[in-house]
Design a protein around this motif. Structure first.
Motif, short mmCIF file in Angstrom:
data_model
loop_
_atom_site.label_atom_id
_atom_site.label_comp_id
_atom_site.label_asym_id
_atom_site.label_seq_id
_atom_site.Cartn_x
_atom_site.Cartn_y
_atom_site.Cartn_z
N SER A 1 1.11 -1.57 0.14
CA SER A 1 0.07 0.13 0.50
C SER A 1 0.77 1.65 0.22
N GLU A 2 0.60 2.30 -1.18
CA GLU A 2 1.30 3.59 -1.10
C GLU A 2 1.49 3.75 0.75
N PRO A 3 -0.12 4.97 0.66
CA PRO A 3 0.24 5.30 2.03
C PRO A 3 1.45 4.71 3.38
N LEU A 4 1.11 3.66 3.29
CA LEU A 4 2.77 2.80 4.63
C LEU A 4 3.26 3.34 3.96
N LYS A 5 3.69 2.28 2.44
CA LYS A 5 4.92 3.12 2.41
C LYS A 5 5.36 4.38 2.64
N ALA A 6 5.08 5.32 1.71
CA ALA A 6 5.02 6.13 1.56
C ALA A 6 5.46 7.03 3.57
N THR A 7 4.69 6.73 4.30
CA THR A 7 4.51 6.88 5.06
C THR A 7 5.90 6.79 5.82
N LEU A 8 6.23 5.67 5.98
CA LEU A 8 7.53 5.18 6.42
C LEU A 8 8.70 5.18 5.99
N ALA A 9 8.89 5.80 4.46
CA ALA A 9 9.59 6.25 3.63
C ALA A 9 10.23 7.52 3.91
#
Length: 580
Positions: free
Chosen positions: A238-246
């Motif tokens: 999922s993009e929102p999770l990956k972007a938040t962690l990134a």
């Protein structure tokens, strides 16, 4: 000029002013002596840590701070009357526990507000059947995290606890490396057997790190060398999770989540702890200057003399290339057995040390240190809390998400990548990555009743705009862009603004001495870490000038309000003086 003060509900005053209300955080009332055992240039947190340990070790020590206020980048300032800001650094996590304990910082007034939840990422989307847009909230409750993540991916929700445990294991293994200098390669490989055996002790942190990692050594190697997206794509979809962690992999760094080495930046930001909670971040009561003030009080209690508004012009170096003290801008000479610089390597070796005392080869190497910064910091005074569409709070009462790091324009890694590429092409991002924090939600000492202070740590902005210097119009235009994006997530935000302080990279350099505006005293890239921080020939806090040491974030283990560079440098000084 760095600060623009607004009046009323979003109407800018006719004049752009830089109003700073000075606080009583300066000199100790002690007269400056002409001779000390040790002088520390710069009253940032690392310099204060070094001074405290040197004084505890029996060396009469003084700290000389250029500004009117202590703290360096970990400083509190009342920019707008009634509103007190963590003007540069804004969160605490990395301060080493043994320093916290040794210096009795709680006794000396340090109070920290833990945040839970930790992160809030609202979406810009249409709600379904009148419901608010979705958002992602992460905290210490794994079950809550899984519920939140399952809004976007049930697979990711299931994988998340294992990811957290894996990252904690890798981060924990780094700790032995933080509290010791890098391996003494010349000592281990050359000289007498006795010298080699003595130097071999510097291998112990590496051994401890390896033992802690065990079978995870390949995973550790991968995360410190790989783009963080390679790692995150192995775990999540999922993009929102990956972007938040990134965001933790690029915060403060002019890099992309798709660039090699961004994995280490993430690891650096999750390896701290606060109040025995691993990976936790918190707000310091009274702003980040509260950390520096607590360390300063501890240092003074041991006998350190601390002075503000003492601008060091140059390190005094004798004909044998030995540091003998400093000369201030007013011509005052202060002599000492050793000098420690809490300034960046660039400031230390290009401005403070006479160039004749350094070899041309060393000067050329120093010129190659990377200080590229992507950061513009906005400090904003508001008369009400932001009301986010994704989590409405129309009554101006704080919700749990208001205490978080609020990630805006972080729904997709593509947004982060696009913002990075714009800055690399010399332009401020038109859709910048924003990390918003509102510490006054937990700390009522920072703003008048009903009002709040908002920190906006923004990326990506270049040091020069297409080759030219920033103008006041450029600063205002970028701040307006940031406010326009916040307004999309929280309508009414712009109308709540009482005042704002705009710090682009050249402002961070000018005000705080951060070369290039880099908050870490030099990029935390693989070529500038551990044995190569700040240079391969200069990783043990010592310098080509005997008796001159680096004690700031430009030395190992790097940036963040950690204290380790100051602690390690103090140990190096005391070891050298014992051998004299």
């Amino acid at each position: 000029m760095a600060a623009a003060v607004w009046t009323g509900r979003g109407r800018r005053s006719a004049a752009v002013v830089n109003t700073v209300i000075r606080s009583r955080s300066g000199s100790s009332g002690t007269a400056l002596k002409s001779q000390y055992d040790a002088l520390v240039i710069g009253g940032g947190h690392n310099g204060l840590v070094a001074a405290a340990y040197l004084q505890k070790g029996g060396l009469k020590t003084a700290v000389l701070e250029r500004r009117y206020v202590l703290g360096g980048a970990a400083v509190s300032e009342e920019i707008i009357p009634g509103f007190r800001f963590s003007r540069c650094s804004y969160l605490l996590s990395l301060l080493r526990p043994h320093i916290y304990k040794d210096l009795e910082l709680k006794k000396h007034g340090l109070r920290v507000y833990l945040r839970d939840p930790h992160a809030f990422t609202p979406m810009l989307e249409e709600g379904v059947r009148g419901a608010p847009p979705r958002s992602l909230t992460l905290g210490s409750d794994l079950a809550m995290n899984q519920r939140e993540i399952s809004k976007f991916s049930h697979k990711d929700a299931k994988a998340f606890p294992a990811y957290v445990a894996h990252l904690e294991k890798l981060a924990e293994a780094i700790h032995p490396l933080l509290d010791a200098p890098p391996v003494n390669i010349p000592g281990v490989t050359t000289g007498s057997l006795r010298r080699r055996l003595a130097a071999a002790k510097t291998l112990m942190p590496i051994v401890k790190c390896g033992l802690k990692l065990g079978k995870n050594i390949p995973d550790f190697y991968e995360i410190i060398t790989a783009p963080i997206m390679k790692i995150l794509n192995q775990w999540f979809e999922s993009e929102p999770l990956k972007a938040t962690l990134a965001t933790d992999a690029v915060i403060g760094a002019m890099t992309s989540p798709n660039n090699p080495g961004s994995g280490y930046v993430l690891l650096h930001h999750v390896m701290g702890e606060l109040e025995n909670e691993k990976g936790a971040w918190g707000y310091v009561e009274g702003g980040m200057g509260g950390v520096s003030q607590a360390i300063a009080r501890a240092a003074r209690s041991y006998g350190v003399d601390i002075f503000t508004e003492k601008d060091v012009k140059q390190v005094l170096v004798d004909s044998d290339r030995v540091a003998k003290g400093v000369v201030l801008n007013d011509g005052t000479e202060i002599h000492s057995r050793v000098v420690l610089s809490n300034a960046t390597p660039h400031v230390t070796y290009k401005h403070l040390v006479p160039q004749a005392a350094l070899s041309p080869e060393f000067i050329r190497a120093t010129d190659q240190i990377d200080y590229t910064s992507p950061v513009t910091k906005l400090n904003v005074a508001v008369d009400k809390l932001p009301n986010f569409l994704a989590s409405p709070t129309p009554d101006n009462k704080a919700g749990p998400h208001h205490q978080c790091s609020i990630h805006l324009n972080c729904e997709s890694v593509e947004f982060l990548e696009a913002a990075y590429k714009e800055a690399m092409n010399g332009r401020p991002s038109v859709r910048p990555m924003l990390e918003m924090t509102i510490p006054s939600v937990l700390d009522p000492t920072l703003a008048p009743p009903g009002c709040h202070v908002v920190s906006l740590f923004t990326q990506f902005t270049p040091y020069h705009i297409e080759g030219r210097e920033w103008t006041e119009q450029d600063r205002e235009a970028f701040a307006d862009t940031v406010f326009d994006w916040v307004e999309q997530y929280a309508p009414g935000f712009k109308n709540s603004v009482v005042g704002r302080d705009i710090l682009v990279p050249p402002d961070l350099e000018r005000i705080f001495g951060l070369t290039g505006g880099n908050i870490f005293h030099g990029s935390m890239s693989l070529d500038q870490l551990y044995l190569a921080r700040p240079l391969p020939c200069l990783s043990d806090y010592r310098s080509p000038v005997k008796g001159l040491y680096l004690c700031g974030s430009g030395s190992h283990p790097g940036g963040g309000v950690m204290g380790s560079p100051g602690w390690n440098a103090a140990l190096a000084v005391m070891a050298d003086l014992k051998r004299r």
